[in-house]
Every structure is written in structure tokens, then in C-alpha cells.
Write a protein that holds these residues in place. Sequence first.
Motif, PDB file in Angstrom:
ATOM      1  N   THR A 191      14.659  80.684 -12.061  1.00 28.54           N
ATOM      2  CA  THR A 191      15.901  80.918 -12.788  1.00 28.54           C
ATOM      3  C   THR A 191      16.789  81.884 -12.024  1.00 28.54           C
ATOM      4  OG1 THR A 191      14.826  80.558 -14.939  1.00 28.54           O
ATOM      5  CG2 THR A 191      16.911  81.764 -14.941  1.00 28.54           C
ATOM      6  N   LEU A 192      17.999  81.443 -11.720  1.00 29.30           N
ATOM      7  CA  LEU A 192      19.009  82.323 -11.144  1.00 29.30           C
ATOM      8  C   LEU A 192      19.858  82.857 -12.289  1.00 29.30           C
ATOM      9  CD1 LEU A 192      20.284  80.278  -8.049  1.00 29.30           C
ATOM     10  CD2 LEU A 192      18.372  81.891  -8.172  1.00 29.30           C
ATOM     11  N   VAL A 193      19.718  84.126 -12.587  1.00 27.78           N
ATOM     12  CA  VAL A 193      20.493  84.740 -13.663  1.00 27.78           C
ATOM     13  C   VAL A 193      21.858  85.140 -13.127  1.00 27.78           C
ATOM     14  CG1 VAL A 193      20.650  86.671 -15.284  1.00 27.78           C
ATOM     15  CG2 VAL A 193      18.442  85.550 -14.875  1.00 27.78           C
ATOM     16  N   VAL A 194      22.899  84.641 -13.759  1.00 25.38           N
ATOM     17  CA  VAL A 194      24.279  85.010 -13.439  1.00 25.38           C
ATOM     18  C   VAL A 194      24.766  85.924 -14.556  1.00 25.38           C
ATOM     19  CG1 VAL A 194      26.643  84.176 -13.179  1.00 25.38           C
ATOM     20  CG2 VAL A 194      24.747  82.890 -12.171  1.00 25.38           C
ATOM     21  N   PRO A 195      25.191  87.149 -14.246  1.00 24.44           N
ATOM     22  CA  PRO A 195      25.545  88.091 -15.302  1.00 24.44           C
ATOM     23  C   PRO A 195      26.962  87.930 -15.843  1.00 24.44           C
ATOM     24  CG  PRO A 195      25.686  89.182 -13.201  1.00 24.44           C
ATOM     25  CD  PRO A 195      25.214  87.788 -12.912  1.00 24.44           C
ATOM     26  N   PHE A 196      27.478  86.702 -15.786  1.00 20.06           N
ATOM     27  CA  PHE A 196      28.811  86.399 -16.293  1.00 20.06           C
ATOM     28  C   PHE A 196      28.776  85.046 -16.998  1.00 20.06           C
ATOM     29  CE2 PHE A 196      29.453  88.956 -12.420  1.00 20.06           C
ATOM     30  CZ  PHE A 196      30.049  90.070 -13.003  1.00 20.06           C
ATOM     31  N   ALA A 197      29.865  84.717 -17.662  1.00 15.48           N
ATOM     32  CA  ALA A 197      29.943  83.469 -18.420  1.00 15.48           C
ATOM     33  C   ALA A 197      29.962  82.260 -17.489  1.00 15.48           C
ATOM     34  CB  ALA A 197      31.196  83.474 -19.294  1.00 15.48           C
ATOM     35  N   ALA A 203      26.502  80.411  -7.747  1.00 16.71           N
ATOM     36  CA  ALA A 203      25.080  80.293  -8.072  1.00 16.71           C
ATOM     37  C   ALA A 203      24.659  78.840  -8.249  1.00 16.71           C
ATOM     38  CB  ALA A 203      24.769  81.088  -9.341  1.00 16.71           C
ATOM     39  N   ARG A 204      25.503  78.038  -8.865  1.00  9.59           N
ATOM     40  CA  ARG A 204      25.139  76.628  -9.089  1.00  9.59           C
ATOM     41  C   ARG A 204      25.104  75.849  -7.779  1.00  9.59           C
ATOM     42  NH1 ARG A 204      24.719  75.653 -14.464  1.00  9.59           N
ATOM     43  NH2 ARG A 204      25.552  77.352 -15.753  1.00  9.59           N
ATOM     44  N   GLN A 205      26.005  76.156  -6.876  1.00 11.17           N
ATOM     45  CA  GLN A 205      25.957  75.509  -5.566  1.00 11.17           C
ATOM     46  C   GLN A 205      24.734  75.977  -4.783  1.00 11.17           C
ATOM     47  OE1 GLN A 205      29.697  75.933  -3.495  1.00 11.17           O
ATOM     48  NE2 GLN A 205      30.837  74.757  -5.011  1.00 11.17           N
ATOM     49  N   LEU A 206      24.408  77.262  -4.899  1.00  5.32           N
ATOM     50  CA  LEU A 206      23.233  77.790  -4.222  1.00  5.32           C
ATOM     51  C   LEU A 206      21.953  77.187  -4.788  1.00  5.32           C
ATOM     52  CD1 LEU A 206      22.091  79.810  -2.140  1.00  5.32           C
ATOM     53  CD2 LEU A 206      21.931  81.473  -4.022  1.00  5.32           C
ATOM     54  N   ALA A 207      21.886  77.022  -6.101  1.00  2.00           N
ATOM     55  CA  ALA A 207      20.694  76.451  -6.730  1.00  2.00           C
ATOM     56  C   ALA A 207      20.367  75.089  -6.129  1.00  2.00           C
ATOM     57  CB  ALA A 207      20.902  76.338  -8.236  1.00  2.00           C
ATOM     58  N   VAL A 253      15.406  74.656  -9.721  1.00  2.00           N
ATOM     59  CA  VAL A 253      16.142  75.925  -9.719  1.00  2.00           C
ATOM     60  C   VAL A 253      17.279  75.789 -10.720  1.00  2.00           C
ATOM     61  CG1 VAL A 253      17.365  77.641  -8.334  1.00  2.00           C
ATOM     62  CG2 VAL A 253      15.594  76.230  -7.274  1.00  2.00           C
ATOM     63  N   VAL A 254      17.265  76.629 -11.748  1.00  2.00           N
ATOM     64  CA  VAL A 254      18.259  76.538 -12.812  1.00  2.00           C
ATOM     65  C   VAL A 254      19.078  77.820 -12.868  1.00  2.00           C
ATOM     66  CG1 VAL A 254      16.840  74.968 -14.176  1.00  2.00           C
ATOM     67  CG2 VAL A 254      16.658  77.426 -14.562  1.00  2.00           C
ATOM     68  N   VAL A 255      20.253  77.721 -13.465  1.00  2.00           N
ATOM     69  CA  VAL A 255      21.134  78.871 -13.628  1.00  2.00           C
ATOM     70  C   VAL A 255      21.182  79.255 -15.093  1.00  2.00           C
ATOM     71  CG1 VAL A 255      23.512  79.703 -13.444  1.00  2.00           C
ATOM     72  CG2 VAL A 255      22.537  78.299 -11.621  1.00  2.00           C
ATOM     73  N   GLU A 256      21.028  80.537 -15.356  1.00  2.00           N
ATOM     74  CA  GLU A 256      21.114  81.070 -16.722  1.00  2.00           C
ATOM     75  C   GLU A 256      22.215  82.116 -16.765  1.00  2.00           C
ATOM     76  OE1 GLU A 256      18.605  84.195 -19.417  1.00  2.00           O
ATOM     77  OE2 GLU A 256      17.448  82.571 -18.495  1.00  2.00           O
ATOM     78  N   ASN A 257      23.134  81.978 -17.691  1.00  2.00           N
ATOM     79  CA  ASN A 257      24.218  82.935 -17.845  1.00  2.00           C
ATOM     80  C   ASN A 257      23.840  84.001 -18.871  1.00  2.00           C
ATOM     81  OD1 ASN A 257      25.623  80.031 -17.342  1.00  2.00           O
ATOM     82  ND2 ASN A 257      26.702  81.659 -16.259  1.00  2.00           N
ATOM     83  N   ALA A 258      23.927  85.257 -18.450  1.00  2.00           N
ATOM     84  CA  ALA A 258      23.619  86.381 -19.335  1.00  2.00           C
ATOM     85  C   ALA A 258      24.765  87.379 -19.207  1.00  2.00           C
ATOM     86  CB  ALA A 258      22.291  87.020 -18.967  1.00  2.00           C
ATOM     87  N   ALA A 259      25.878  87.060 -19.853  1.00  2.00           N
ATOM     88  CA  ALA A 259      27.118  87.821 -19.663  1.00  2.00           C
ATOM     89  C   ALA A 259      27.169  89.064 -20.533  1.00  2.00           C
ATOM     90  CB  ALA A 259      28.306  86.917 -19.971  1.00  2.00           C
ATOM     91  N   LYS A 278      30.182  73.471   3.451  1.00  2.00           N
ATOM     92  CA  LYS A 278      31.413  72.719   3.196  1.00  2.00           C
ATOM     93  C   LYS A 278      31.979  73.040   1.815  1.00  2.00           C
ATOM     94  CE  LYS A 278      33.095  67.925   2.874  1.00  2.00           C
ATOM     95  NZ  LYS A 278      32.690  66.500   2.978  1.00  2.00           N
ATOM     96  N   ARG A 279      31.109  73.095   0.813  1.00  2.00           N
ATOM     97  CA  ARG A 279      31.574  73.365  -0.554  1.00  2.00           C
ATOM     98  C   ARG A 279      32.088  74.793  -0.696  1.00  2.00           C
ATOM     99  NH1 ARG A 279      27.028  71.288  -4.626  1.00  2.00           N
ATOM    100  NH2 ARG A 279      28.742  71.449  -6.129  1.00  2.00           N
TER     101      ARG A 279
END
Length: 327
Positions: free
Chosen positions: A28-34, A43-47, A59-65, A284-285
Motif C-alpha cells: 500500500t502506497l499511502v498518499v497523505p492527500f485527497a 503515486a498512482r503512476q509509480l504504483a 501495489v495499491v494507493v490509499e488516500n489518508a488526507a 513519458k507520463r
Amino acid sequence: MNKILAFALTAAVSSGAFAQDFPSKPITLVVPFAAGGPTDLVARQLAEALRKPLGGATVVVENAAGAGGTIGATKVARATPDGHTLLVWHIGMAATTSLYRKQQFKPLEDFEYLGMINDVPMTLLGAPKLPAKTYRDFENYIRANGGKLNLAHAGLGSASHLCGLMWQSAVKLDKSMTTIAYRGTGPAMNDLIGGQVDVMCDQTTNTTSQIEAGRVKAFAVTTAKPLSNHKLLKDYPSLQEMGLKGFNLTIWHAMYAPKGTPADVTKKLNDALQVALKDPEFIKRQEALGAVVVNDNRVTPAGHKAYVAGEITKLKTAIDAAGQFAD
């Protein structure tokens, strides 16, 4: 002595075995924003880029804003240190010690540094209703009307907040604009487009599409030199060449694990990160968003940590001068 040696050998073997089995569940990649903001997009491109070098792991992204990123960061700092819960955060990691008098973690002590991801320039924007057409027009307009205008940002500690602080300090306005904090980049940008606020400074990852569509006015980039290789932003001046000597602000993103994550696991994560950062599709992205993927010493844990330590010192000067803190 034999018992101690036996224990040490057992621990070493266990650590190695753990690393061989890693990852044993989704990461889980925690992103501390919405969701939908610039850091979330990175983060989503990195995942996606991390899945292959991690053996096809999920590999998933979780938002914890909330609280300028500190809620999500605290969540990771307190997570089980097994490498399955990671943090993707931006320059806020370096700003938090100056912005918050009280905080639940220490940036240089409570994380394992895994490496940096990218550098993202900022763009200085105005609402479509503003009469200015060039940066010089824009600055003159702000100087004449600063006390009547609003500066939007995505919340205390956000990239847009830091950029706004540093720009107002650099231009030395007689009357500062009224600062309006939003709960995320999306709402702030929507109100800029709608003309409810007048000015905003934000990452190219969030502003490029809005500039291209003509929904906002762009006046300058925050790098030391113009972005000559960017097809959309190449014609905009840098703030430094417009007279703000020494102004050079890029918003970097990086990846962290909880303190105490086994060394073999952090090495495996750093190895995967370095492969992901060389992925042509990821590069590229990122370039399409105006971001530059890191390819220097900062992608190593030691280089990453040393750079953040320097950023903490640099940002403290600007934040202390502005006097904007949170409890």
C-alpha cells in the motif's frame, strides 16, 4: 557467548528469509492527500511502474488526507515495519517541522528513506478575469491591488501553500493578499477557474491541463531557468529571470517506509524503485506533466535523507518569516 552468537545467526537468517518472501501481500502506497491531487497522480503512476520489479506484486494507493499531510505520514510511521505500508509524500516532509509546533513523528528519525521520485516545477497562476497578460503586468497588478485579492492554496503544508509563502516573501508586497486554505488542490483550482479567488501557485502535474485548456492564466514558472523542453510551458519566464534573484522552487516527491523495516526489505524496495524510475512509460507520463524523474544520488536512501535534511533548513527560513504555523 555461544547463545548470543546463535541468536545473532538466527536473526540474520530470519531477516534474509523474510526479504526473500517479500512482498507476501499487497503493498500500500499511502498518499497523505485527497484522491485526484498532484501527489495522488504521481503515486498512482509509480504504483504501476513498481509492479513488475516487485515480481508482479499488487501495489495499491490509499488516500489518508488531512492536517497538511501529517495524518497520512503518521499512519505510515506507526504501521507495521514490514515494507507493505509505504508513504509517498512531497516537500511537505521537509516543511512539517517548521509548520507544526506539535507533531506525531520526526521526519529524520521515524522513517526509513527509500529514495526520491521526481522534481516538479510550479506555475504561478491567475484567474481568467485578471487583466494581466505578462508576468510583469501580473506583479504590478498584485502590488497595486494586493490587499483586495485572494491567494488560494490546498491547505497548510501543501505545495501550493509553500509556493505562495515563498513568492509573497520574495516580491515583498506592501499589502499581502488574503490567504484562503482549501481542503485539497481540486477545490482550490475550481474556485480559481471560477474567479472566486485570484491567484494560486501549484505543481505542473496539476496545472498543465488547466493552462492548456485556457481555464486559467499562467504567468511564470518557479524554476531557476525556463522549462525550455516542455512543449506547453517553454515560453513562460522563470521567476528568477523576472528579477526574483535566487528563486528556485521545485516540489519533489519521495517514498518512505516505517522506521525499523528490515534492511533487506528496504534494499529490495529501493532496487524496485530504481528500476521503476527507468521505466520509459513512467518517464513519458511524468514528462507529460512537466515533472522530471530523479536520476541522481537522491534516488539512494542516503542521498535522499541528506537532501531532505538540507530542505528542512532551507524551508525553515521562509516559513518562519511568514509566521504561519499550526498547533
